[in-house]
Design a protein around this motif. Structure first.
Motif, mmCIF file in Angstrom:
data_model
loop_
_atom_site.group_PDB
_atom_site.id
_atom_site.type_symbol
_atom_site.label_atom_id
_atom_site.label_comp_id
_atom_site.label_asym_id
_atom_site.label_seq_id
_atom_site.Cartn_x
_atom_site.Cartn_y
_atom_site.Cartn_z
ATOM 1 N N MET A 3 17.637 18.621 10.515
ATOM 2 C CA MET A 3 18.151 17.763 9.290
ATOM 3 C C MET A 3 18.678 16.618 10.237
ATOM 4 S SD MET A 3 20.517 20.737 7.279
ATOM 5 C CE MET A 3 20.975 19.565 6.195
ATOM 6 N N GLU A 4 19.023 15.549 9.510
ATOM 7 C CA GLU A 4 19.155 13.967 10.389
ATOM 8 C C GLU A 4 20.367 14.213 11.350
ATOM 9 O OE1 GLU A 4 20.861 10.804 8.693
ATOM 10 O OE2 GLU A 4 20.253 9.896 10.461
ATOM 11 N N GLN A 5 21.637 14.757 10.967
ATOM 12 C CA GLN A 5 22.766 14.593 11.605
ATOM 13 C C GLN A 5 22.595 15.888 12.656
ATOM 14 O OE1 GLN A 5 22.863 14.402 8.423
ATOM 15 N NE2 GLN A 5 23.876 12.601 7.749
ATOM 16 N N LEU A 60 14.424 11.544 14.522
ATOM 17 C CA LEU A 60 15.863 11.596 14.028
ATOM 18 C C LEU A 60 17.031 10.893 14.939
ATOM 19 C CD1 LEU A 60 16.067 14.979 11.936
ATOM 20 C CD2 LEU A 60 15.812 12.913 11.072
#
Lengths: 558, 176
Positions: free
Chosen positions: A365-367, A279
């Motif tokens: 989660m990406e962020q 990510l």
């Protein structure tokens, strides 16, 4: 070739028993080595003791990663694959000699890796990110181990096909336990193939036959192996949860279709979730990352949440039918907590969900991954999955394996009863401690967080010191928990009294009969479980909100 | 049943109310997370970049040197101190085991960071904020940062890069 088991009524192929025993013994030895290495690593990371010198810290860390994450769990799963494809199906073992060959390959592979690591020929950590280079022998060791495991998966499939053909387990689909392990075996093949795809060229590169290795390609394909191998652990662990629910309380899934469907979701979703390791990498693109970790990973997350309801509800439903109907949690209070396999399973389930699961989804989660990537919080997360979940589960079900396969009464049974609690409390402390330290910025895989010898210094927030103490205390308690387990297992295998009859089994590890069938039912089948899962989701939402709040306070970046 | 073939009609059995409710809740949570991640790219201010260039250690080294020469204001510990103007390109070089240069930035201004490695994979970890990115050789990772707080910051390496890994620490100063 066959003998009838007087405890379970199964027709057991005599030739498979030594195979199960050999793999279980190899697993036990690996676990002991892995946790010893873990303690050395932990006591080095805690700056107050700072035990090992820099070179030995990274060597022991490499050794710990490989032996704990791969060798211990995979050996144990091999034993599980043999057991589930023969014993519980009354089926015969195909080509046992091939099983022995793969066992030799896996032991040899482990031995070679241990040699290269401990002689300083592979200071590359478990992940061995190219362009870090190890001695070719190291990659060869990993390849041999993987080939061995792949052969066992092949034997498992062959056993299932023959059992089906010979109708050894009746007419109908596979029992849920075997079905779950079938998922695990398919995932294992999907894990070992990327392993071959990355380690074979890396091996050739280390020999000088290939000139360059692209570091991003390595990371993408490596995690197809590295993370997916942990997903197969999850599938195997949950299969064992269903098994223990069945053995210890006579619990069966309240809806088989749902449980099986959830295993199926693992098959289509879980391998692609490996994308969450990338990510914060420059490639691939954000849309690829969001798609894979969002769309695909959540199929697997959903599946895990379905199991998180299905397993406790199986227990609750059985207990309620036995008469523990008072209130929401009477069934849980009156569960067989004196059965260490049961307590391990339930504790593993709670720990895996509340610690490993929640941190895993938010960190993935990406962020929000930006906050924790490569910090100690990641280590905290997977202590909450692989250790509190998989390892504790496998340790727990061993208490059934001892009387059933080794035919021994458990020695020091009172120690066995407290072991799951000791291990669980220790790992929970370690896992939560590491997570918090990670959020404070402390990197994982780092010999000296005072940065001695660097051009600048940096001091992490003081509160980290407190959580180091929590972590070290927890790690030590967990270490003691594993030692208790090894002590009980070894003394049982070598000096335990033989199990002669069902009565011998019933005093310690009874196989509980089925409760009366569910009468026509209108309301909730498992209200207690429903409340537990609601508490879970509330905890999840709080944790996710904290993370996104933190994220929004960071420097802007795009 | 975990150890036996399921009873006839298992596939037709209705899903219990509570189990169904739970599956729906779980599904909604999963879908919301997906929407949150995609939506943050539109409304959020913290998203990893999608801009990355192919480069080589040689090329990136030359580009960095040229950039630092232009904006150099001093030297500390043998590391150049660079103060690039707001809105400009910034080059950060990760070499086993150092971060170069030392940066002096202005709060509230935007900078296009170019980060790459000369040799191994390194971890760019900005402290005490705790923002972390993976830095590869051959890739010029372009991250546009806007410092929203001032003070002394550190870049530490959080990906294992050999026995001197723990000495790999760099500095960024953000002025009001």
């Amino acid at each position: 070739m066959f003998m009838k088991c007087d405890l379970t009524g199964f027709n057991v192929d005599k030739r498979v028993i030594p195979l199960i025993k050999a793999n279980a013994v190899a697993a036990t030895v690996s676990l002991l080595l892995a946790v010893t290495a873990a303690l050395l690593v932990l006591l080095t990371r805690w700056q107050v003791i700072h035990l090992l010198p820099v070179d030995w810290y990274y060597r022991i860390l490499t050794f710990h990663g490989l032996v704990a994450l791969v060798v211990w769990v995979v050996f144990w799963e091999m034993a599980g694959l043999y057991f589930s494809s023969t014993v519980v199906l009354n089926a015969r073992q195909i080509a046992p000699w091939l099983g022995w060959l793969s066992f030799v390959l896996m032991v040899a592979g482990t031995g070679i890796c241990a040699f290269t690591i401990l002689t300083g020929r592979a200071d590359v950590l478990f992940t061995s990110y190219a362009p870090l280079k190890a001695n070719p022998l190291h990659y060869l060791g990993i390849i041999l181990f993987a080939v061995g495991a792949l052969i066992v998966c092949g034997l498992f499939f062959a056993n299932l096909i023959v059992a089906k053909k010979e109708k050894t387990y009746g007419d109908g689909p596979l029992p849920l336990f075997t079905f779950g392990l079938l998922t695990a075996a398919i995932l294992a093949v999907g894990t070992l193939l990327p392993g071959a795809v990355i380690f074979v060229p890396t091996f050739l590169w280390s020999l000088g036959l290939i000139e360059t290795m692209n570091s991003t390609v390595y990371r993408i394909v490596f995690w197809g192996f590295g993370h997916a191998s942990q997903q197969l652990n999850v599938a195997a662990m949950i299969s064992v949860w269903y098994l223990v629910a069945f053995l210890a309380v006579g619990g069966t899934s309240i809806n088989e279709k749902v449980s099986r469907g959830a295993f199926f979701l693992y098959l289509i979703g879980i391998n692609l979730a490996s994308a969450h390791h990338l990510l914060t990498d420059p490639v691939p693109s954000p849309s690829w990352k969001v798609f894979n970790t969002g769309y695909f990973m959540y199929l697997a997350v959903l599946a895990s949440m379905i199991h998180a309801f299905a397993v406790p509800s199986a227990i609750e439903s059985a207990q309620r039918r036995r008469g523990f109907t008072k209130g929401l949690f009477d069934w849980l209070k009156n569960a067989p907590w004196g059965n260490p396999a049961f307590s391990s399973t339930f504790l593993a389930l709670v720990g895996f969900g509340f610690i490993g699961g929640i941190t895993g989804v938010v960190n993935g989660m990406e962020q929000t991954n930006m906050i924790v990537h490569n910090t100690l919080a990641i280590t905290g997360h997977f202590k909450g999955t692989v250790v509190i979940g998989t390892t504790l589960t496998f340790m727990g079900v061993t208490y059934y394996l001892l009387p059933l396969i080794f035919r021994k009464k458990i020695s020091f049974f009172s120690l066995a009863k407290i072991q799951p609690w000791v291990t669980w409390i220790g790992i929970a402390m370690l896992s939560i401690g590491f997570s918090i330290i990670g959020y404070l910025g402390v990197p994982r895989r780092h010999w000296d967080i005072t940065f001695s010898g660097g051009p600048f210094t940096y001091t992490f927030p003081e509160i980290a010191d407190l959580f180091w103490v929590v972590s070290v205390l927890g790690g030590t308690i967990a270490f003691i928990g594993v030692l208790i387990w090894v002590f009980v297992v070894v003394s049982t295998v070598f000096f335990g009294k033989p199990v002669k009859s069902k009565a011998d089994m019933d005093t310690q590890m009874p196989i509980v009969s089925q409760p009366p069938a569910l009468e026509h039912h209108k309301g909730f089948v498992a209200p207690g479980t429903f409340v537990l899962t609601l508490i879970f989701i509330a905890t999840f939402i709080i944790y996710a909100t904290l993370n996104w709040g933190w994220l929004s306070a960071l420097w802007e970046v795009r | 049943m975990a150890l036996t073939v399921p009873e006839k009609g298992w596939f037709q059995t209705k899903i219990a109310k509570d189990e169904k409710a739970w599956i729906i809740i779980a599904l909604i949570v999963c879908l919301s997370l997906f929407v949150l991640m995609a939506g943050w790219h539109v409304v959020g201010k913290q998203n990893a970049s999608s801009i990355v260039y192919d480069t080589s250690p040689d090329e990136f080294y030359k580009l960095s040197q040229a950039n630092w020469r232009k904006y150099k204001i001093g030297e500390e510990e043998g590391i150049p101190v660079v103060k690039p103007p707001a809105g400009s390109d910034v080059f950060i070089l990760a070499t086993t085991w150092r971060w170069e240069p030392i940066l002096v930035l202005k709060k509230g201004a935007e900078y296009r960071f170019h980060i790459s490695s000369m040799d191994l994979v390194h971890g760019f970890s900005l402290q005490p904020l705790n923002m972390n990115f993976v830095i590869h050789p051959q890739y010029d990772y372009v991250l546009t940062f806007k410092p929203t707080s001032s003070g002394d910051f550190r870049i530490i390496c959080n990906e294992f890069c050999g026995f001197g890994h723990h000495t790999m620490i760099g500095k960024i100063t953000v002025e009001e």
